[in-house]
Design a protein around this motif. Structure first.
Motif, short mmCIF file in Angstrom:
data_model
loop_
_atom_site.label_atom_id
_atom_site.label_comp_id
_atom_site.label_asym_id
_atom_site.label_seq_id
_atom_site.Cartn_x
_atom_site.Cartn_y
_atom_site.Cartn_z
N VAL B 16 0.84 -1.20 0.00
CA VAL B 16 0.00 0.00 0.00
C VAL B 16 0.88 1.25 0.00
O VAL B 16 0.55 2.26 -0.62
CB VAL B 16 -0.94 0.00 1.22
N PRO B 20 2.03 2.52 -5.00
CA PRO B 20 1.61 3.79 -5.61
C PRO B 20 2.78 4.71 -5.91
O PRO B 20 2.80 5.38 -6.95
CB PRO B 20 0.69 4.41 -4.55
N TYR B 31 -2.67 6.59 -10.28
CA TYR B 31 -2.75 5.58 -9.22
C TYR B 31 -2.33 6.12 -7.87
O TYR B 31 -2.75 5.64 -6.82
CB TYR B 31 -1.92 4.34 -9.60
N LEU B 32 -1.48 7.15 -7.88
CA LEU B 32 -1.10 7.78 -6.62
C LEU B 32 -2.32 8.45 -6.01
O LEU B 32 -2.58 8.32 -4.80
CB LEU B 32 0.02 8.80 -6.87
N ALA B 35 -4.61 5.92 -4.59
CA ALA B 35 -4.11 5.38 -3.33
C ALA B 35 -4.31 6.38 -2.19
O ALA B 35 -4.54 6.00 -1.05
CB ALA B 35 -2.64 5.02 -3.46
N THR B 36 -4.20 7.67 -2.51
CA THR B 36 -4.45 8.68 -1.49
C THR B 36 -5.90 8.60 -1.03
O THR B 36 -6.19 8.58 0.17
CB THR B 36 -4.17 10.10 -2.04
N LEU B 38 -7.86 6.09 -1.30
CA LEU B 38 -8.02 4.82 -0.59
C LEU B 38 -7.58 4.95 0.86
O LEU B 38 -8.28 4.52 1.78
CB LEU B 38 -7.20 3.76 -1.31
N SER B 39 -6.41 5.56 1.07
CA SER B 39 -5.90 5.69 2.44
C SER B 39 -6.86 6.49 3.29
O SER B 39 -7.14 6.15 4.44
CB SER B 39 -4.54 6.39 2.43
N PHE B 170 -0.02 12.03 -0.39
CA PHE B 170 -0.18 10.58 -0.25
C PHE B 170 0.53 10.08 1.00
O PHE B 170 -0.04 9.30 1.79
CB PHE B 170 0.38 9.87 -1.49
N VAL B 174 -1.22 8.07 4.00
CA VAL B 174 -0.96 6.65 4.24
C VAL B 174 -0.26 6.44 5.58
O VAL B 174 -0.57 5.50 6.32
CB VAL B 174 -0.18 6.02 3.05
N ILE B 275 -9.73 -1.22 0.09
CA ILE B 275 -9.08 -1.62 -1.17
C ILE B 275 -10.10 -2.26 -2.10
O ILE B 275 -10.21 -1.90 -3.27
CB ILE B 275 -7.92 -2.61 -0.89
#
Lengths: 307, 322
Positions: B16, B20, B31-32, B35-36, B38-39, B170, B174, B275
């Motif tokens: 995780v 990214p 995708y970064l 992922a941000t 997502l976090s 990010f 995370v 996720i």
């Protein structure tokens, strides 16, 4: 504050209350008897509005459309019960909520696909579209009175059904002791389907009645369902009487609050301050009332008798 | 816990964090951002899991705290630019975060006083109603954009860190997520967490044992709200846009979905759930704009057909009452 405006707002409040009752009664019926939390109840309300809109354009008559649409929403309720609710009766409320949340996403998206993103206005026949003088100088829209009359008729019909028919007797018996009713040889599955379809008819009817005023639109069901929750929480979950009084109460408070709170505030604060704070407070009014009532009577105003 | 499991979990956390960044390095900045997001959602799910998973309190209104946190960033930034409300008009990140945490705690405390008095389905409906109350409140305030929302012109400002840089945004998200996962794990394993699970299992027993269960539940409810409020502050900074839409009950439903799908009352569950949600949303929404249709069907399918129902995940040995 002039009388005409007040009477009209009062009628609007009663009308909202009646619609809330139609939605809330189905919810409370299903919850009281089936112990099932149906979030998708609001989606049926929306379906009622859209189906009625299409049928109005197809048949050219709003009244005919309502009559034809009622069995269709009953069928929608029946399908909802058969495929989503029935497998979940024995599970806990969390899963009822998730399952019917999924159903809402599906129904909302289907409605979006079928009827498009914009709202659909429903034309009224001339005899419903006019205005009527109910008192010297006080003129109100005929259709608002029609909604109130139709809603009250549905409420009376429901009262008769629940209290004076064999089906109603089974419904009441089912609400107080499900296991006993099925042990006595009643086909409980069919009874449950009927109750669910009945709830769907009531919610669908509410959607059809409001659609000529507000348009049939996506998301209309999700707005009313939470207010309907407030109604059954205030009234006491599972109580039909509670739902009726609480619906009228909430409908009136919400409508009158939105209409007159700024006037009331102007009595003791500057008019700029009143115009800023009144909309904020009036939008929260019913929730604050719910919180107050709950903190004094957690079981609601008219809790059903013990099951 | 077996060591194989620990390795798998550590690898997941590492992935995780690292994947990214790698993708970003190779030019897949998209995708970064994913992922941000997502976090941030995972942080909110971790917060919800504290009460839903460990405490058995099913809140259907937790998106409210995401909104509170985001508005706590947006409102001071708005006043800083356009004047008014001198007390909070600022782009100072510490002040904004403090405001987000305080406002979330206050909202959780006040609503908790009411909704924790009731259980089961009442609790679900009331948490929903309070979130909706906040929704309508924000819609009614025209200064903050009402229905349309508000663009946040300036992100929260911190010394040495710039949230305008996607990589730093990010990393902040995370690393906060990891810290909060660790924190909630500590809470769950403390005496407090044990009492909470005891209440979930059988509240009457805990009362007989002399615990003031209401206080424990309220404390957990407030902590959970504060965590989601923090996630909201990050979300505001990430999207640089706030609107009542963030509080919509569909958002609360999605948070619930993440927690339950991932596995309630586990440390990794909310992250796994987030996720899954992000992947499903991303894959489905590239196929069709009507992605809520397959998503809804999937949700129904999971509820109906996952073996033993989702409650088998919810209940660890003990039947919950409600």
């Amino acid at each position: 504050m002039d009388t005409t405006l007040f009477v009209i707002q009062l009628l609007n409040g009663v009308q909202l209350g009646i619609l809330l009752f139609l939605v809330a009664s189905g919810l409370t019926l299903v919850f009281g008897i089936l112990d099932f939390v149906n979030l998708a109840h609001g989606a049926v309300y929306m379906l009622g509005a859209f189906i009625c809109a299409s049928l109005t354009f197809l048949t050219g008559s709003f009244v005919l459309a309502v009559i034809l649409a009622l069995p269709i929403v009953a069928l929608a309720g029946f399908l909802l019960e058969r495929f989503i609710a029935r497998p979940l009766y024995e599970r806990d409320h969390l899963e009822h909520v998730l399952g019917t949340f999924g159903a809402i996403l599906v129904i909302d998206t289907l409605a979006h696909l079928i009827w498009g993103p914009a709202g659909i206005a429903i034309p009224l026949p001339p005899y419903l579209d006019g205005q009527i003088e109910i008192w010297s100088g006080i003129v109100v829209p005929t259709f608002r009175l029609t909604i109130i009359a139709a809603g009250l008729a549905a409420a009376a019909g429901l009262y008769w059904l629940v209290n004076f028919t064999r089906l109603g007797m089974l419904i009441r018996a089912g609400a107080s002791n499900r296991t006993m009713v099925s042990a006595l040889g009643v086909d409980i599955k069919t009874l449950f389907s009927l109750v669910f379809a009945l709830g769907a008819v009531l919610a669908g009817l509410a959607g059809m009645l409001i659609a000529p005023i507000t348009e049939a639109s996506l998301g209309m069901g999700n707005n009313i369902i939470i207010t309907a929750f407030v109604v059954i929480i205030v009234g006491g979950i599972g109580s039909m009487k509670g739902a009726f009084y609480a619906a009228l109460f909430i409908g009136l408070i919400d409508t009158l609050g939105r209409a007159f709170l700024d006037d009331i505030f102007k009595l003791f604060m500057s008019s700029a301050a009143a115009e800023n704070s009144a909309p904020a407070l009036s939008s929260m009014l019913i929730y604050i009332l719910m919180a107050l009532i709950l903190s004094m009577r957690p079981q609601g105003l008219f809790p059903p008798k013990l099951r | 816990m077996n060591p194989k499991n620990t390795v798998a979990k550590s690898l997941l956390l590492l992935a995780v964090l690292v994947v990214p960044l790698m993708l970003n390095l190779f030019g897949f900045a998209f995708y970064l951002d994913l992922a941000t997001r997502l976090s941030i959602l995972a942080i909110a799910a971790v917060g919800l899991n504290l009460i839903l998973g460990y405490g058995g309190m099913v809140s259907f209104g937790h998106a409210a705290y995401l909104g509170i946190g985001a508005y706590a960033v947006g409102i001071p930034a708005h006043h800083w630019l356009y004047g008014g409300m001198d007390m909070i008009a600022s782009t100072n990140g510490f002040l904004q975060i403090a405001l987000a945490l305080f406002a979330s705690a206050l909202f959780a405390f006040l609503t908790g006083l009411v909704c924790l008095k009731v259980k089961g389905v009442y609790f679900i409906m009331i948490t929903m109603a309070f979130a909706q109350m906040l929704y309508y409140l924000l819609v009614s305030i025209s200064e903050y954009g009402g229905d349309d929302g508000l663009v946040i012109d300036t992100r929260s400002e911190f010394p040495l860190i710039s949230l305008d840089d996607p990589v730093q945004m990010f990393l902040v998200s995370v690393l906060s997520l990891f810290l909060i996962m660790w924190g909630v794990r500590r809470i769950a394993r403390s005496q407090f967490g044990m009492v909470l699970e005891g209440i979930k299992g059988n509240e009457a027993r805990m009362i007989s044992l002399g615990y003031n269960t209401f206080r424990y539940k309220l404390a957990a409810y407030v902590i959970s709200g504060v965590i989601c409020g923090f996630a909201g502050a990050l979300l505001g900074n990430f999207t640089t846009f706030i609107s009542p839409e963030m509080i919509d009950w569909a958002r609360s439903g999605e948070l619930m979905f993440m927690v339950i799908l991932g596995g309630v009352a586990t440390t990794m569950g909310p992250l796994l759930g987030a996720i899954t949600f992000i992947v499903v949303e991303e894959v489905l929404s590239t196929i069709t704009v009507y992605w809520h249709l397959p998503f809804g069907l999937m949700l129904i399918g999971i509820v109906l057909f996952v073996r033993g129902g989702l409650s088998s995940l919810l209940e660890r040995g003990q039947k919950t009452d409600d």
